[in-house]
Design a protein around this motif. Sequence first.
Motif, short mmCIF file in Angstrom:
data_model
loop_
_atom_site.label_atom_id
_atom_site.label_comp_id
_atom_site.label_asym_id
_atom_site.label_seq_id
_atom_site.Cartn_x
_atom_site.Cartn_y
_atom_site.Cartn_z
N VAL A 114 -66.52 -57.99 32.19
CA VAL A 114 -66.76 -59.31 32.79
C VAL A 114 -68.07 -59.30 33.56
N CYS A 115 -68.25 -58.27 34.39
CA CYS A 115 -69.49 -58.15 35.17
C CYS A 115 -69.68 -56.72 35.63
N PHE A 131 -75.20 -63.02 41.00
CA PHE A 131 -75.30 -63.22 42.44
C PHE A 131 -75.59 -61.91 43.15
N THR A 132 -76.00 -62.04 44.41
CA THR A 132 -76.33 -60.90 45.26
C THR A 132 -75.48 -60.97 46.53
N VAL A 133 -75.05 -59.82 47.02
CA VAL A 133 -74.25 -59.76 48.24
C VAL A 133 -74.96 -58.83 49.23
N LYS A 134 -75.04 -59.24 50.48
CA LYS A 134 -75.60 -58.34 51.49
C LYS A 134 -74.88 -58.53 52.81
N ARG A 135 -74.86 -57.47 53.62
CA ARG A 135 -74.29 -57.58 54.95
C ARG A 135 -75.22 -58.42 55.81
N SER A 136 -74.63 -59.17 56.75
CA SER A 136 -75.44 -60.06 57.58
C SER A 136 -76.19 -59.31 58.67
N SER A 137 -75.79 -58.05 58.95
CA SER A 137 -76.52 -57.23 59.92
C SER A 137 -76.38 -55.78 59.52
N ALA A 138 -77.32 -54.96 60.00
CA ALA A 138 -77.34 -53.55 59.60
C ALA A 138 -76.25 -52.74 60.29
N ILE A 139 -75.82 -53.16 61.49
CA ILE A 139 -74.79 -52.44 62.24
C ILE A 139 -73.71 -53.43 62.64
N PHE A 179 -74.13 -58.48 37.82
CA PHE A 179 -74.74 -58.91 36.55
C PHE A 179 -73.65 -59.27 35.55
N ARG A 180 -74.03 -60.09 34.58
CA ARG A 180 -73.09 -60.51 33.55
C ARG A 180 -72.80 -59.36 32.58
N GLY A 181 -71.53 -59.21 32.20
CA GLY A 181 -71.14 -58.16 31.26
C GLY A 181 -71.48 -56.77 31.77
N GLU A 182 -72.04 -55.94 30.90
CA GLU A 182 -72.43 -54.58 31.30
C GLU A 182 -73.93 -54.48 31.56
N SER A 183 -74.59 -55.60 31.62
CA SER A 183 -76.04 -55.60 31.83
C SER A 183 -76.41 -55.28 33.28
N THR A 184 -77.61 -54.75 33.46
CA THR A 184 -78.21 -54.63 34.79
C THR A 184 -79.63 -55.20 34.76
N GLU A 185 -79.88 -56.08 33.80
CA GLU A 185 -81.19 -56.72 33.68
C GLU A 185 -81.28 -57.92 34.63
N GLU A 186 -82.47 -58.13 35.18
CA GLU A 186 -82.64 -59.19 36.17
C GLU A 186 -82.28 -60.57 35.62
N ASP A 195 -74.66 -45.01 41.08
CA ASP A 195 -73.46 -45.37 40.35
C ASP A 195 -73.20 -46.86 40.42
N ARG A 196 -72.32 -47.32 39.56
CA ARG A 196 -72.01 -48.74 39.49
C ARG A 196 -70.56 -48.91 39.09
N ARG A 197 -70.07 -50.13 39.18
CA ARG A 197 -68.72 -50.45 38.76
C ARG A 197 -68.77 -51.55 37.70
N VAL A 198 -67.82 -51.48 36.78
CA VAL A 198 -67.70 -52.52 35.77
C VAL A 198 -66.30 -53.12 35.89
#
Length: 212
Positions: free
Chosen positions: A80-81, A109-117, A97-104, A68-71
């Motif tokens: 918007v994204c 931008f990308t978001v990730k947690r700095s650690s797994a736990i 991603f820009r607009g409703e796209s999921t193309e590379e 699933d995803r959010r718009v």
Amino acid sequence: MEHVQGPSAYFPMAHPVSVLGPQYCHPQPLDLVIVRKVLTITEGNFAVTDINGNIMFKINGKFLSIHDRRVIADAAGNPVCTLRPKIMTVHDRWQVFRGESTEENDLIFTVKRSSAIQFKSKLHVFLANNPTEDACDFRVEGSWFERSCTIFSGESNTILAQMHKKYSVESVVLGKDKFMVTVYPSVDYAFVVALVAILDGINHDHRHRRRE
């Protein structure tokens, strides 16, 4: 509008922080009210308003599966994204991603947690033009459970936005989780809203895993 001086005083940015678009950079501090409908069947529906109740963004989507995803859409309903969790990663990782796209080629931008736990939120944000991810472009620190988080520029102490809980009778009676985000001058407030939505998505995913 009166603002607290001291450690949380507002300092104008030397250059606007524009990620989703310069039209979202306001020259003055901007208070956003985010209402999360916590009792809906499909979790993750947000409304974002200004302090006068005017709709600025709507965030629709559900996380009942990893696909699933959010718009995020503006008040007129224009996308918007798009926010999407990246499948099969050790750390929680999200792509925007820009607009409703999921193309590379539309990746912003990308978001990730700095650690797994970890018990508190600490996210690193990497712009699409930073593929090596040697250093983050932005970071988010705080506690989602307490609705108390701060967004910083890179690894610096420069604050871009702060989130804090807002209690009200409506929150209790109607089952709505309401909190506020103060966006500092010249900072892309649509970008800040996207980060808040990702924080919620990561939190929801963890609660879903614990119930399994």
